[in-house]
Each structure stands twice: as structure tokens, then as C-alpha cells.
Scaffold this active site. Structure first.
Site, mmCIF file in Angstrom:
data_model
loop_
_atom_site.group_PDB
_atom_site.id
_atom_site.type_symbol
_atom_site.label_atom_id
_atom_site.label_comp_id
_atom_site.label_asym_id
_atom_site.label_seq_id
_atom_site.Cartn_x
_atom_site.Cartn_y
_atom_site.Cartn_z
ATOM 1 N N HIS A 96 1.001 -1.291 -0.060
ATOM 2 C CA HIS A 96 0.107 0.102 -0.087
ATOM 3 C C HIS A 96 1.019 1.333 -0.170
ATOM 4 C CE1 HIS A 96 -2.913 3.105 1.210
ATOM 5 N NE2 HIS A 96 -3.753 2.205 0.923
ATOM 6 N N GLU A 168 -3.746 1.850 -7.481
ATOM 7 C CA GLU A 168 -4.259 2.883 -6.617
ATOM 8 C C GLU A 168 -3.357 4.190 -7.005
ATOM 9 O OE1 GLU A 168 -6.481 1.593 -2.696
ATOM 10 O OE2 GLU A 168 -4.356 1.575 -2.316
HETATM 11 C C1 PEP Z 1 -6.693 3.444 0.292
HETATM 12 O O1 PEP Z 1 -6.142 3.919 0.935
HETATM 13 O O2 PEP Z 1 -6.218 2.335 -0.039
HETATM 14 C C2 PEP Z 1 -7.675 4.072 -0.564
HETATM 15 C C3 PEP Z 1 -8.298 3.531 -1.499
HETATM 16 O O3 PEP Z 1 -8.350 4.936 0.273
HETATM 17 P P1 PEP Z 1 -9.558 6.046 -0.111
HETATM 18 O O4 PEP Z 1 -10.972 5.145 -0.565
HETATM 19 O O5 PEP Z 1 -9.958 6.374 1.416
HETATM 20 O O6 PEP Z 1 -9.148 6.934 -1.059
#
Ligand code: PEP
Length: 257
Positions: A96, A168
Site C-alpha cells: 500500500h 491505486e
Molecule cells: C486506500 O487507501 O487504499 C484507499 C483506496 O483509500 P480511499 O478510498 O480513502 O481513497
């Protein structure tokens, strides 16, 4: 998207005993067809057993937010893959951006954790994504490729059956540096997802690439989920902020039903 979608809650360090109980009490589980979707909940390690007990016999997956890369030993404060499996955990988020940025985890460390997870039959949800500067400098594809190549070092084709990827974009995460995160557009996320599939196809083969669940994460909420749910290469979502409250999590799930 033709696969059974994944909806993963990353609760980070947010939920405590009371709010976790409230989350379960307020979810309308009766009206969620768990045959149609994969729901995975990732609490803090300390609430792993409590979450498993709350899940009961519902077919909901249990995931951790981190593991250590060694199997066992004198590593004060760390948690091993085997310990997580012992308490019923099936998935683990690895790499992450918060772990990469705050705890300086490199691709090499991420790779060691993936290896350790797979050895213990924990399915890694591997997070990859570019930061704002990298995006602005047109480096998204390069960063994604590096993180994939190095993260998946020595991971066998057979093991790839148990791997999930989460794209992400770091700038899109709601709790990024300045709390300015805003979701990517479904269309531009789709382009990156397709690119990830192409890279996996090159590293392995087309079948593995097609079967690989590639999730999107970054400021997903009940208002924007629909667009992402319709994209061909977006096989589900990893959700931070909007997974903490039953009401928003339920609405996101309902989009897929
Ligand atoms: C995350 O930190 O994996 C994430 C997707 O957070 P958010 O949905 O709050 O952007």
C-alpha cells in the site's frame, strides 16, 4: 467486466471495537447476494479475530493490511503470515502506498512479503500506483511497470492464480498528503488497468492476465462507483474512507448487485 467483482474494505487504523460492531449491525447483509460479489474486510491485526467472529458463516473474506516478510523469529511488533492464517485470514494487502511512503517499503520488501504470503496460502492484494509528480511527468506507465516487475520477481505462473492487483494512483487516495485526493476518472483508470493486463500478459501469459483481478482504489464513494463498475478491466475496488461506514459501503456494494 465479466468476473465476480471484488469489493475490499481497507479500514486502516480507523475502526475501534464499538465502530466495528456498529458497522456489522448496520450492514443489511440479508440483502447482499454474496454469490455475486467477493466482499473482503481488512481490519487492523488486533481486530482480526473479532471481525472473523462478526463475519460468522457468511462468505465474506478476511484480509490483513500488512505482514512481515520473515516466517518467524525475533521481530518484535511484527506479525507473520502463518499467524494471520491461524486466525482465519485469507488475504493481505501488500505494498500500500502508505506503507511505501511512511514506512519506506521498497519493491524488494514488497516482493519478499508477496513471497511470504503466497508460501502460506494468503492471497496478496498488491498495490501499485504513481504519485502526483510522476503522473504530471508522464511516468505512470514506467512506475507501474517497475512496481510490477520488481514486486513479482520470481512469482511463479501457478502462484499468480492467487494474486490480486490494486491500481491505486497515490494522488487519488482520499487521505493523501494534503487530504486532497480525488478519484481518477473511470476512463483513465481503465487505460491503466488495460496496460497492467498487457504487462502481466508479457510477464506470464494471456490467460493469467485475463484471470487476474485488477481492482481500482482511490476515493471511491457511492457517487462515483457506477462508472468504475462498468469498465471492462476494472474487476472491483479497494476502498478506504467510504468503507468505514456501513451506509456508504452498502451503497457501493449495491451498485454491483
Ligand atoms: C486506500 O487507501 O487504499 C484507499 C483506496 O483509500 P480511499 O478510498 O480513502 O481513497
Amino acid at each position: 467486466m465479466n468476473k465476480k467483482p471484488y469489493i475490499v474494505a481497507n479500514w486502516k487504523m480507523s475502526l475501534d471495537k464499538i465502530s466495528l460492531e456498529r458497522f456489522f449491525d448496520n450492514m443489511d447483509w440479508e440483502n447482499i447476494d454474496l454469490e455475486k460479489i467477493n466482499v473482503i474486510l481488512c481490519p487492523s491485526h488486533v481486530f482480526m479475530c473479532k471481525t472473523r467472529n462478526q463475519i460468522g458463516d457468511k462468505t465474506i473474506g478476511l484480509g490483513a493490511q500488512n505482514i512481515f516478510w520473515e516466517a518467524s523469529g525475533a521481530f518484535t511488533g511484527e506479525v507473520s503470515a502463518k499467524q494471520l492464517v491461524d486466525v482465519g485470514c485469507q488475504y493481505v494487502i501488500v505494498g500500500h502506498s502508505e506503507r511505501r511512503e511512511i514506512f519506506h517499503e521498497t519493491n524488494e520488501v514488497v516482493n519478499l512479503k508477496i513471497v511470504q504470503a503466497l508460501k502460506n496460502k494468503l492471497k496478496p492484494i498488491i498495490c501499485i500506483g504513481e504519485n502526483f509528480e510522476e503522473k504530471e511527468n508522464g511516468l505512470t506507465k514506467k512506475v507501474i511497470e517497475e512496481k510490477l516487475n520488481e514486486g513479482l520477481q520470481d512469482i511463479s505462473p501457478a502462484d499468480m492464480r492467487n494474486v490480486l492487483i490494486a491500481y491505486e494512483p497515490i494522488w487519488a487516495i482520499s487521505t493523501n498528503k494534503d487530504n486532497t485526493g480525488q478519484a481518477d476518472s473511470p476512463e483513465s483508470a481503465q487505460v491503466v488497468h488495460k496496460y497492467i493486463r498487457k504487462l502481466i500478459s508479457g510477464l506470464y501469459d494471456v490467460r493469467i492476465a485475463e484471470n487476474l483481478p485488477i481492482l481500482y482504489g482511490g476515493s471511491i464513494n457511492p457517487e462515483n462507483i457506477e462508472g468504475f463498475s462498468k469498465m471492462d478491466d476494472i474487476d472491483g475496488v479497494l476502498i478506504g474512507g467510504a468503507s468505514k461506514e456501513a451506509s456508504s459501503f452498502q451503497k457501493i456494494i449495491n451498485t454491483y448487485l
